[in-house]
Design a protein around this motif. Sequence first.
Motif, mmCIF file in Angstrom:
data_model
loop_
_atom_site.group_PDB
_atom_site.id
_atom_site.type_symbol
_atom_site.label_atom_id
_atom_site.label_comp_id
_atom_site.label_asym_id
_atom_site.label_seq_id
_atom_site.Cartn_x
_atom_site.Cartn_y
_atom_site.Cartn_z
ATOM 1 N N UNK A 291 10.505 13.033 0.085
ATOM 2 C CA UNK A 291 9.386 12.429 -0.628
ATOM 3 C C UNK A 291 8.151 12.444 0.271
ATOM 4 N N UNK A 292 7.011 12.483 -0.360
ATOM 5 C CA UNK A 292 5.753 12.306 0.365
ATOM 6 C C UNK A 292 5.446 10.815 0.404
ATOM 7 N N UNK A 293 4.790 10.389 1.467
ATOM 8 C CA UNK A 293 4.430 8.971 1.598
ATOM 9 C C UNK A 293 2.916 8.830 1.575
ATOM 10 N N UNK A 294 2.437 8.029 0.653
ATOM 11 C CA UNK A 294 1.001 7.831 0.485
ATOM 12 C C UNK A 294 0.649 6.390 0.840
ATOM 13 N N UNK A 295 -0.417 6.219 1.607
ATOM 14 C CA UNK A 295 -0.950 4.877 1.894
ATOM 15 C C UNK A 295 -2.214 4.705 1.059
ATOM 16 N N UNK A 296 -2.163 3.809 0.109
ATOM 17 C CA UNK A 296 -3.351 3.521 -0.699
ATOM 18 C C UNK A 296 -4.251 2.569 0.072
ATOM 19 N N UNK A 297 -5.511 2.903 0.179
ATOM 20 C CA UNK A 297 -6.448 2.069 0.930
ATOM 21 C C UNK A 297 -7.862 2.288 0.405
ATOM 22 N N UNK A 298 -8.779 1.472 0.881
ATOM 23 C CA UNK A 298 -10.183 1.580 0.472
ATOM 24 C C UNK A 298 -10.986 2.156 1.625
ATOM 25 N N UNK B 139 0.805 -1.232 0.000
ATOM 26 C CA UNK B 139 0.000 0.000 0.000
ATOM 27 C C UNK B 139 0.831 1.272 0.000
ATOM 28 N N UNK B 140 2.097 1.197 0.424
ATOM 29 C CA UNK B 140 2.911 2.413 0.524
ATOM 30 C C UNK B 140 3.398 2.856 -0.852
ATOM 31 N N UNK B 141 3.382 4.171 -1.059
ATOM 32 C CA UNK B 141 3.860 4.735 -2.318
ATOM 33 C C UNK B 141 4.622 6.027 -2.027
ATOM 34 N N UNK B 142 5.869 6.058 -2.447
ATOM 35 C CA UNK B 142 6.698 7.252 -2.263
ATOM 36 C C UNK B 142 6.546 8.184 -3.465
ATOM 37 N N UNK B 143 6.258 9.458 -3.194
ATOM 38 C CA UNK B 143 6.115 10.456 -4.243
ATOM 39 C C UNK B 143 7.181 11.529 -4.017
ATOM 40 N N UNK B 144 8.194 11.630 -4.881
ATOM 41 C CA UNK B 144 9.249 12.633 -4.690
ATOM 42 C C UNK B 144 8.663 14.044 -4.677
ATOM 43 N N UNK B 145 9.134 14.877 -3.760
ATOM 44 C CA UNK B 145 8.678 16.266 -3.707
ATOM 45 C C UNK B 145 9.522 17.098 -4.664
ATOM 46 N N UNK B 146 8.934 18.152 -5.181
ATOM 47 C CA UNK B 146 9.613 18.978 -6.175
ATOM 48 C C UNK B 146 9.441 20.458 -5.848
ATOM 49 N N UNK C 1 -12.519 7.906 -0.531
ATOM 50 C CA UNK C 1 -11.086 8.096 -0.321
ATOM 51 C C UNK C 1 -10.312 6.827 -0.647
ATOM 52 N N UNK C 2 -9.189 6.989 -1.334
ATOM 53 C CA UNK C 2 -8.337 5.846 -1.657
ATOM 54 C C UNK C 2 -6.881 6.088 -1.298
ATOM 55 N N UNK C 3 -6.571 7.217 -0.684
ATOM 56 C CA UNK C 3 -5.184 7.496 -0.326
ATOM 57 C C UNK C 3 -5.122 8.333 0.944
ATOM 58 N N UNK C 4 -4.135 8.025 1.774
ATOM 59 C CA UNK C 4 -3.860 8.819 2.976
ATOM 60 C C UNK C 4 -2.420 9.304 2.887
ATOM 61 N N UNK C 5 -2.226 10.622 2.982
ATOM 62 C CA UNK C 5 -0.887 11.192 2.935
ATOM 63 C C UNK C 5 -0.354 11.280 4.360
#
Length: 439
Positions: free
Chosen positions: A237-244, A215-222, A251-255
Amino acid sequence: MVVSVKAIFIYTGKAFKQPNIQIEDIQYQDFIRAYFMSIIPLNGAMPSASKTYDTIQLLRHLYRSLIEVTGQTHPIYLNHEVFNHAIGLISEAKPDDLTNVANNAIRLQAISKTIDALGFTLTPTDYKSAYASVNTNYTKKAQRAKAAKDMLDGIADPSIPDDENKLITIKAFLNVVALINLTQSVGEKIVLNLLLLLIVTGFRYEEASGVQEDALERIPVKGDALALAKKFHLPLYDLKINYLGSKHSSTTAHWVEPNAIALVESIFASVISLTKPFREVLIKQRKSNFTNFIPSTLPVGIDGLVDLSDIDGILITTAATGGKNARNRIKKTLANMKIFPAIDVEDPSNASKSIIKYTRTDLNEGYLSYITNEMKLLSNGDGFFRNQPHKGKYIRINYEKLLFIYPSGASSIGQSRLYNNIIRDVGANEDFSCVGCSK
């Protein structure tokens, strides 16, 4: 006592060292008015003058960023980049006042959450504060003292919470961490890590227990966000938890709060390590179309039978595992599953001990029957999956894809009987129903 707030809707003001500009878009003016009315309590309680003023000030400040980032003035064009630009301007205006920047970032996060709940923007704003809130006793006391001076009767602003009103104290949080390190039980470690994730994210239990291992997804900050992250030594990087989301939530993501990124990543890493053997069990069982529940590690004698002593700790673990009472408990457990020995005779070399053996076929068929008929986990060769509610429908997730899984019985207090080859999701209720029952 009368509390007044100067609500301005037609110009931005000179806040954060930015020029004052006219808010020409009537729709944006109406947006500020509507938001202003939405934060006025309807229960007769006195609104916080400072909170109300600060919120309206930020809504006007967002107008500048909306124009600069999108070239538009209508509030439907508010997006994540607009919010990031707005906090960037605030940070530039107050480079040495991290407390002020953090407080405004948290207010912007609250505004973003409200806007996204209404769903009127073209894309979700989905803004999360990249700053930790300053929450020391000294700061709280200073805020109360200042608020008391601003009140005619010397009563402090009730919008500033006391420590005792917090949902969880630092001490309680640290106690959970300590328990994870102290407990020897894998089941308890998994459940306590789930509790930590609930505390950090604010997920509902159903949402957290349904989170998947990837579920974890790293999104580089710019851009400005990257510069701020470097300046304040935050992750790049921002860290996103994809969930249902449950309860009809879309909602499908928690930052994740930047200061909590390391903790969340450690929770995932720890649980993935603890649950690795359980995933392997499920993967093998699914490959067999759930026709084989007996692991290849279970010893088989030259007579083709499985000794009761060898079942202990492999198929079933009890509180007596490794002790003299283990055989009796394992035999009783198997009998409750309607699995009976092929051989049960006195040991001619030891009158106090019996020779008790089972066939692999009887063990496997007994497990298959128990899992199908008693636990209701199998149907037509398919099973061991979770129907996760989301947006009014159900999404199928196989257990091995979930982050939080454990052997059946692992959530019971004392964990005196575990079925090591029956892997469950943490959201299952069957384990909790056995709390206090005779094992």
